[in-house]
Design a protein around this motif. Structure first.
Motif, mmCIF file in Angstrom:
data_model
loop_
_atom_site.group_PDB
_atom_site.id
_atom_site.type_symbol
_atom_site.label_atom_id
_atom_site.label_comp_id
_atom_site.label_asym_id
_atom_site.label_seq_id
_atom_site.Cartn_x
_atom_site.Cartn_y
_atom_site.Cartn_z
ATOM 1 N N ALA A 158 -33.446 14.044 -9.325
ATOM 2 C CA ALA A 158 -32.916 14.880 -10.189
ATOM 3 C C ALA A 158 -33.372 15.691 -11.003
ATOM 4 C CB ALA A 158 -31.619 14.062 -10.581
ATOM 5 N N SER A 159 -33.450 16.856 -12.047
ATOM 6 C CA SER A 159 -33.595 17.772 -12.983
ATOM 7 C C SER A 159 -34.732 16.613 -13.895
ATOM 8 C CB SER A 159 -32.791 18.728 -13.398
ATOM 9 O OG SER A 159 -31.712 17.557 -14.330
ATOM 10 N N GLU A 160 -33.626 15.536 -14.214
ATOM 11 C CA GLU A 160 -34.415 14.376 -15.312
ATOM 12 C C GLU A 160 -35.318 13.735 -15.103
ATOM 13 O OE1 GLU A 160 -31.053 14.168 -14.727
ATOM 14 O OE2 GLU A 160 -30.560 15.705 -16.212
ATOM 15 N N GLY A 161 -35.428 13.932 -13.551
ATOM 16 C CA GLY A 161 -36.950 12.821 -12.864
ATOM 17 C C GLY A 161 -36.099 12.642 -12.028
ATOM 18 N N ILE A 162 -37.297 10.733 -11.597
ATOM 19 C CA ILE A 162 -36.497 10.514 -10.678
ATOM 20 C C ILE A 162 -35.542 9.014 -11.152
ATOM 21 C CG2 ILE A 162 -37.367 8.962 -8.221
ATOM 22 C CD1 ILE A 162 -40.141 11.082 -7.952
ATOM 23 N N ALA A 163 -34.828 9.608 -10.495
ATOM 24 C CA ALA A 163 -34.190 7.827 -11.173
ATOM 25 C C ALA A 163 -34.582 6.107 -9.639
ATOM 26 C CB ALA A 163 -32.704 8.183 -11.393
ATOM 27 N N ARG A 164 -34.736 5.185 -9.998
ATOM 28 C CA ARG A 164 -33.947 4.410 -9.489
ATOM 29 C C ARG A 164 -33.536 3.607 -9.858
ATOM 30 N NH1 ARG A 164 -39.348 4.734 -6.200
ATOM 31 N NH2 ARG A 164 -39.980 6.565 -7.222
ATOM 32 N N PRO A 212 -42.866 -0.087 -13.151
ATOM 33 C CA PRO A 212 -42.706 -1.385 -14.034
ATOM 34 C C PRO A 212 -42.383 -2.695 -13.257
ATOM 35 C CG PRO A 212 -41.961 1.177 -14.738
ATOM 36 C CD PRO A 212 -41.715 0.629 -13.543
ATOM 37 N N LEU A 213 -43.474 -3.790 -14.114
ATOM 38 C CA LEU A 213 -43.389 -4.432 -13.744
ATOM 39 C C LEU A 213 -41.471 -5.288 -14.079
ATOM 40 C CD1 LEU A 213 -46.110 -6.274 -13.173
ATOM 41 C CD2 LEU A 213 -45.004 -6.120 -11.195
ATOM 42 N N GLN A 270 -31.170 0.014 -13.554
ATOM 43 C CA GLN A 270 -31.166 1.586 -12.927
ATOM 44 C C GLN A 270 -33.181 2.464 -14.094
ATOM 45 O OE1 GLN A 270 -30.492 5.229 -14.274
ATOM 46 N NE2 GLN A 270 -29.757 3.622 -16.391
ATOM 47 N N PHE A 271 -33.236 2.948 -13.864
ATOM 48 C CA PHE A 271 -34.103 3.459 -14.947
ATOM 49 C C PHE A 271 -34.945 4.958 -14.387
ATOM 50 C CE2 PHE A 271 -36.870 0.620 -12.485
ATOM 51 C CZ PHE A 271 -38.089 1.295 -12.166
ATOM 52 N N VAL A 272 -35.253 5.525 -15.732
ATOM 53 C CA VAL A 272 -36.109 7.214 -14.763
ATOM 54 C C VAL A 272 -37.357 6.191 -14.634
ATOM 55 C CG1 VAL A 272 -36.426 9.143 -15.343
ATOM 56 C CG2 VAL A 272 -34.159 8.627 -15.931
ATOM 57 N N LYS A 273 -38.522 6.763 -13.827
ATOM 58 C CA LYS A 273 -39.654 6.715 -13.304
ATOM 59 C C LYS A 273 -40.288 7.212 -13.969
ATOM 60 C CE LYS A 273 -42.045 4.641 -9.547
ATOM 61 N NZ LYS A 273 -42.470 4.362 -8.446
#
Length: 66
Positions: free
Chosen positions: A18-24, A49-50, A40-43
Motif C-alpha cells: 500500500a502507499s503507507e508501506g507493506i502491511a502484514r 519482528p519476533l 496485522q502490522f506495517v512491516k
C-alpha cells in the motif's frame, strides 16, 4: 497483488503493498472453512519482528482452543 506464505504450524502471512508501506496480516484456518485474522502490522524491516510473530502464534492457539 497480495502474496501469502506459510509460517509453520498452520500460521500464514498475507503481504499487501500500500502507499503507507507493506502491511502484514497473520491468519490461520480453523475447521477447514473458517479463516481467522490474528494480527496485522506495517512491516518496516526486512525480517518479521519476533514480537509480532509471537502475538499471532499466541492468538492462534487461543482460537484453536475456543
Amino acid at each position: 497483488m497480495p502474496h501469502t506464505r506459510a509460517m509453520g504450524d498452520g500460521l500464514f502471512e498475507l503481504r499487501i503493498k500500500a502507499s503507507e508501506g507493506i502491511a502484514r496480516v497473520f491468519y490461520c484456518t480453523v475447521e477447514r472453512h473458517r479463516i481467522i485474522v490474528l494480527h496485522q502490522f506495517v512491516k518496516k524491516s526486512n525480517r518479521t519482528p519476533l514480537r509480532e510473530l509471537s502475538i499471532a502464534r499466541r492468538r492462534m492457539e487461543e482460537a484453536k482452543d475456543a
